[in-house]
Design an enzyme around this catalytic site. Sequence first.
Site, PDB file in Angstrom:
ATOM      1  CE  LYS A 161      -2.504   2.136   3.854  1.00 53.51           C
ATOM      2  NZ  LYS A 161      -3.519   1.894   4.905  1.00 53.51           N
ATOM      3  CG  LEU A 162       2.618   2.611  -3.276  1.00 42.25           C
ATOM      4  CD1 LEU A 162       2.931   3.147  -4.682  1.00 42.25           C
ATOM      5  CD2 LEU A 162       3.903   2.249  -2.542  1.00 42.25           C
ATOM      6  CG  ASN A 191      -4.188   8.661   5.509  1.00 46.43           C
ATOM      7  OD1 ASN A 191      -3.164   8.139   5.073  1.00 46.43           O
ATOM      8  ND2 ASN A 191      -4.929   8.075   6.434  1.00 46.43           N
ATOM      9  CE  LYS A 263      -6.477   2.369   9.899  1.00 45.37           C
ATOM     10  NZ  LYS A 263      -6.126   3.771   9.649  1.00 45.37           N
TER      11      LYS A 263
HETATM   12  O1  OSB Z   1      -4.647   5.485   7.193  1.00 45.14           O
HETATM   13  O2  OSB Z   1      -4.239   3.425   7.387  1.00 45.14           O
HETATM   14  C1  OSB Z   1      -4.004   4.582   7.717  1.00 45.14           C
HETATM   15  C2  OSB Z   1      -1.038   4.648  10.113  1.00 45.14           C
HETATM   16  C3  OSB Z   1      -1.446   5.621  10.994  1.00 45.14           C
HETATM   17  C4  OSB Z   1      -2.628   6.269  10.786  1.00 45.14           C
HETATM   18  C5  OSB Z   1      -3.423   5.942   9.685  1.00 45.14           C
HETATM   19  C6  OSB Z   1      -3.039   4.942   8.807  1.00 45.14           C
HETATM   20  C7  OSB Z   1      -1.802   4.315   9.012  1.00 45.14           C
HETATM   21  C8  OSB Z   1      -1.252   3.326   8.088  1.00 45.14           C
HETATM   22  C9  OSB Z   1      -0.248   2.340   8.638  1.00 45.14           C
HETATM   23  O3  OSB Z   1      -1.483   3.299   6.903  1.00 45.14           O
HETATM   24  C10 OSB Z   1      -0.906   1.055   8.979  1.00 45.14           C
HETATM   25  C11 OSB Z   1       0.009   0.170   9.773  1.00 45.14           C
HETATM   26  O4  OSB Z   1       0.904  -0.423   9.176  1.00 45.14           O
HETATM   27  O5  OSB Z   1      -0.179   0.042  10.997  1.00 45.14           O
HETATM   28 MG    MG Z   2      -5.999   4.585   5.850  1.00 46.64          MG
END
Ligand code: OSB
Ligand code: MG
Length: 368
Positions: A161-162, A191, A263
């Site tokens: 995932k980029l 994001n 999440k």
């Molecule tokens: O949007 O998924 C996200 C990390 C911190 C806050 C938001 C996100 C993330 C990641 C990393 O993308 C996910 C991980 O490897 O824990």
């Molecule tokens: Mg995310």
Amino acid sequence: MKLTGVQLRRISMPLVSPFRTSFGTQTARDLLLVGVTVDDVEGWGECVAMTSPVYSAEYLDAAADVLRQFFVPAIRAAGSIAAQDVARVLLPFKGHYMAKAALEMAILDAELRASGRSFGQELGAVRDRVPCGVSVGIMDSVPQLLDAVGGYLDEGYVRIKLKIEPGWDTEPVRAVRERFGDDVLLQVDANTAYTLGDARQLARLDPFDLLLIEQPLEEDDILGHAQLARLIRTPVCLDESITSARTAAAAIRLEACSIVNIKPGRVGGYLEARRIHDVCVAHGVPVWCGGMLETGLGRAANVALAALPGFTLPGDTSGSGRYYATDITEPFVLDGGYLDVPTGPGLGVTPIPDLLEEVTTSVEWLAG
Ligand code: OSB
Ligand code: MG
């Protein structure tokens, strides 16, 4: 079950490399752990809020405050408490999902330890190991990104995932496709960095056969995501927007997303996370387990959740070493791209006392 001891423990863990997203760069992970004693059995919860409210409205000091002032007193006042009652007791309090999730997780851990059951058994895991993806931050240059991605693929990660933002989207995606080929499972996460006006730019990602684009628009822009989903070919996945089974059902119904990132912290806990899973399965919507740079505690529970049947896409359940040189539990180590679901009681892992002390910056005991 009676909640006696409660500790709020702040820890600070250096990251093995800086993690840059559209909302900022992290070089360390500051976290809040909630330690509870329920009927003399210890349990641990991890609050995944960050130090500032840039991923969502939540942040660590606020989480500690709301736990101290409202949540822990409410649970204590309820007298006898089971993990499945926590969300209902805390329902009068708006928001603060990550704080709620941490407290519920700690109580659930204690409860399951007491009965000798694992998170996986409790949540309904149907697999004993899960395939792992990795979230790759925004880099200063494309060559640097290709080195990072190559390293993760060598380690066995089955999906990349980029992180993207305006100015860092089609170019890194094209470069990764050109270097590593069309077979790599590839997705992107914005994001909330885009607006609907960026639809034409986002459509330029169409030729790259991405698994999904995660949260391109603002958290509350459900209709915007529904409109965008009609303008681009890449499937839209929601992260920040989904805070409950109810919002998941609405987003699916409005066709704002065709995939959901689950999440537990974002939705108030593992039990609500399971309900979202159930809603998505009922609608034929694939889900995957997101991450928040958890320690081994949160990782243990995430891996258990990711073993549920509807989790048909690899999650951001990376090995401990992707984040931390030293984890506070036994480290999670990738084996052929997979992590084993812990089988011991509760989380199946506990903080290693010396390692926990080393990263602890403060401990507050909440008087009963
Ligand atoms: O949007 O998924 C996200 C990390 C911190 C806050 C938001 C996100 C993330 C990641 C990393 O993308 C996910 C991980 O490897 O824990
Ligand atoms: Mg995310």
